[in-house]
Design a protein around this motif. Structure first.
Motif, PDB file in Angstrom:
ATOM      1  N   SER A  48       7.692  21.783   4.490  1.00 42.75           N
ATOM      2  CA  SER A  48       7.286  20.458   4.963  1.00 42.75           C
ATOM      3  C   SER A  48       6.287  19.841   3.995  1.00 42.75           C
ATOM      4  O   SER A  48       5.702  20.503   3.157  1.00 42.75           O
ATOM      5  CB  SER A  48       6.669  20.569   6.362  1.00 42.75           C
ATOM      6  N   LEU A  49       6.078  18.565   4.151  1.00 39.29           N
ATOM      7  CA  LEU A  49       5.126  17.782   3.361  1.00 39.29           C
ATOM      8  C   LEU A  49       5.460  17.757   1.874  1.00 39.29           C
ATOM      9  O   LEU A  49       4.588  17.627   1.047  1.00 39.29           O
ATOM     10  CB  LEU A  49       3.702  18.316   3.568  1.00 39.29           C
ATOM     11  N   LYS A  50       6.720  17.839   1.526  1.00 37.70           N
ATOM     12  CA  LYS A  50       7.112  17.874   0.112  1.00 37.70           C
ATOM     13  C   LYS A  50       7.732  16.565  -0.357  1.00 37.70           C
ATOM     14  O   LYS A  50       8.217  16.497  -1.446  1.00 37.70           O
ATOM     15  CB  LYS A  50       8.132  18.991  -0.108  1.00 37.70           C
ATOM     16  N   TYR A  51       7.812  15.554   0.490  1.00 35.29           N
ATOM     17  CA  TYR A  51       8.519  14.344   0.119  1.00 35.29           C
ATOM     18  C   TYR A  51       7.630  13.448  -0.715  1.00 35.29           C
ATOM     19  O   TYR A  51       6.637  12.945  -0.236  1.00 35.29           O
ATOM     20  CB  TYR A  51       9.025  13.620   1.375  1.00 35.29           C
ATOM     21  N   ASN A  52       7.983  13.282  -1.977  1.00 27.97           N
ATOM     22  CA  ASN A  52       7.179  12.445  -2.873  1.00 27.97           C
ATOM     23  C   ASN A  52       8.039  11.516  -3.654  1.00 27.97           C
ATOM     24  O   ASN A  52       9.136  11.669  -3.903  1.00 27.97           O
ATOM     25  CB  ASN A  52       6.361  13.309  -3.820  1.00 27.97           C
ATOM     26  N   ALA A  96       0.834  -1.207   0.000  1.00 22.45           N
ATOM     27  CA  ALA A  96       0.000   0.000   0.000  1.00 22.45           C
ATOM     28  C   ALA A  96       0.867   1.255   0.000  1.00 22.45           C
ATOM     29  O   ALA A  96       0.525   2.249  -0.659  1.00 22.45           O
ATOM     30  CB  ALA A  96      -0.920  -0.006   1.217  1.00 22.45           C
ATOM     31  N   THR A  97       1.977   1.220   0.713  1.00 21.73           N
ATOM     32  CA  THR A  97       2.893   2.366   0.757  1.00 21.73           C
ATOM     33  C   THR A  97       3.434   2.674  -0.629  1.00 21.73           C
ATOM     34  O   THR A  97       3.418   3.829  -1.076  1.00 21.73           O
ATOM     35  CB  THR A  97       4.061   2.090   1.726  1.00 21.73           C
ATOM     36  N   LYS A 126       3.517   5.992  -5.350  1.00 20.01           N
ATOM     37  CA  LYS A 126       3.633   6.076  -6.814  1.00 20.01           C
ATOM     38  C   LYS A 126       2.427   6.775  -7.440  1.00 20.01           C
ATOM     39  O   LYS A 126       2.580   7.682  -8.251  1.00 20.01           O
ATOM     40  CB  LYS A 126       3.762   4.677  -7.417  1.00 20.01           C
ATOM     41  N   LEU A 127       1.222   6.327  -7.079  1.00 17.10           N
ATOM     42  CA  LEU A 127       0.021   6.889  -7.699  1.00 17.10           C
ATOM     43  C   LEU A 127      -0.298   8.287  -7.185  1.00 17.10           C
ATOM     44  O   LEU A 127      -0.808   9.115  -7.925  1.00 17.10           O
ATOM     45  CB  LEU A 127      -1.179   5.964  -7.469  1.00 17.10           C
ATOM     46  N   GLY A 128      -0.015   8.526  -5.908  1.00 17.85           N
ATOM     47  CA  GLY A 128      -0.301   9.829  -5.336  1.00 17.85           C
ATOM     48  C   GLY A 128       0.649  10.910  -5.792  1.00 17.85           C
ATOM     49  O   GLY A 128       0.288  12.077  -5.866  1.00 17.85           O
ATOM     50  N   GLY A 129       1.882  10.518  -6.100  1.00 19.11           N
ATOM     51  CA  GLY A 129       2.884  11.474  -6.559  1.00 19.11           C
ATOM     52  C   GLY A 129       3.018  12.651  -5.627  1.00 19.11           C
ATOM     53  O   GLY A 129       3.160  12.492  -4.421  1.00 19.11           O
ATOM     54  N   LYS A 130       2.937  13.836  -6.174  1.00 21.55           N
ATOM     55  CA  LYS A 130       3.097  15.053  -5.387  1.00 21.55           C
ATOM     56  C   LYS A 130       1.836  15.431  -4.620  1.00 21.55           C
ATOM     57  O   LYS A 130       1.841  16.369  -3.839  1.00 21.55           O
ATOM     58  CB  LYS A 130       3.510  16.206  -6.298  1.00 21.55           C
ATOM     59  N   HIS A 131       0.759  14.693  -4.844  1.00 21.88           N
ATOM     60  CA  HIS A 131      -0.508  15.026  -4.200  1.00 21.88           C
ATOM     61  C   HIS A 131      -0.692  14.332  -2.857  1.00 21.88           C
ATOM     62  O   HIS A 131      -1.630  14.665  -2.131  1.00 21.88           O
ATOM     63  CB  HIS A 131      -1.679  14.677  -5.115  1.00 21.88           C
ATOM     64  N   VAL A 132       0.146  13.370  -2.547  1.00 17.29           N
ATOM     65  CA  VAL A 132       0.043  12.649  -1.284  1.00 17.29           C
ATOM     66  C   VAL A 132       1.355  12.814  -0.527  1.00 17.29           C
ATOM     67  O   VAL A 132       2.418  12.482  -1.038  1.00 17.29           O
ATOM     68  CB  VAL A 132      -0.264  11.145  -1.507  1.00 17.29           C
ATOM     69  N   SER A 133       1.255  13.318   0.688  1.00 15.99           N
ATOM     70  CA  SER A 133       2.438  13.580   1.502  1.00 15.99           C
ATOM     71  C   SER A 133       2.893  12.310   2.222  1.00 15.99           C
ATOM     72  O   SER A 133       2.231  11.265   2.157  1.00 15.99           O
ATOM     73  CB  SER A 133       2.129  14.660   2.536  1.00 15.99           C
TER      74      SER A 133
END
Length: 170
Positions: free
Chosen positions: A166-170, A77-78, A83-90
């Protein structure tokens, strides 16, 4: 580090009402490894070693089965979420998703062992706790990753180049 956190967590009294609910401190290392190591294979090796060694040092065969199933579901799931969330999921979103799927994996293992799918009645409660602990682990991972980005070795791996948002790690 994941093994040590797992063993420390096992010694902590569990404040949750639902059996099997934990903070998931060892998952902090897995999340960080996914964002810093060269490939997912290395992170998966860390996961498998942690699961097996934790079972040897302080568990039993059922601990191994529940941890392995939950860990593998969580890992898959991680990777998919990242992968699918890309930059939209932190990192926080990835961690929360991992926590929920860890519970799904453990409940699947329990239902197969007990031959009773009624254990999935725990899923709403475990998912709620999983989201909360996933947010905690995600915040911790985000904090650690932002500080790791200060080190030259990790700066290139995290593709931050002195960005301190913060929250930029994709």
């Amino acid at each position: 580090m994941a093994l040590i956190l797992s063993l420390i967590e096992r010694m902590m009294p569990i404040p949750f009402v639902t059996p099997g609910a934990k903070l998931g401190l060892a998952n902090l290392i897995i999340i960080i490894s996914i964002y810093t190591l060269d490939n997912y294979k290395d992170s998966f090796i860390i996961l498998i070693l942690r699961v097996f060694l934790a079972a040897i040092f302080g568990g039993n065969i059922s601990t191994l089965l529940y941890s392995a199933t939950g860990g593998i579901f969580s890992f898959i799931a991680t990777i998919i979420t990242k992968k699918l969330g890309g930059k939209h999921v932190s990192v926080i979103g990835v961690s929360s998703c991992a926590a929920v799927f860890h519970n799904v994996g453990q409940l699947l293992a329990a239902s197969l062992i007990l031959n009773n799918f009624g254990v999935f009645l725990y899923l709403p409660v475990l998912s709620t706790i999983g989201i909360i602990t996933g947010i905690f682990i995600g915040l911790s991972a985000n904090y650690l990753l932002s500080h790791l980005s200060q080190l030259p070795y990790f700066r290139n791996r995290l593709n931050l180049d002195n960005k301190k948002s913060s929250l930029k790690y994709n």
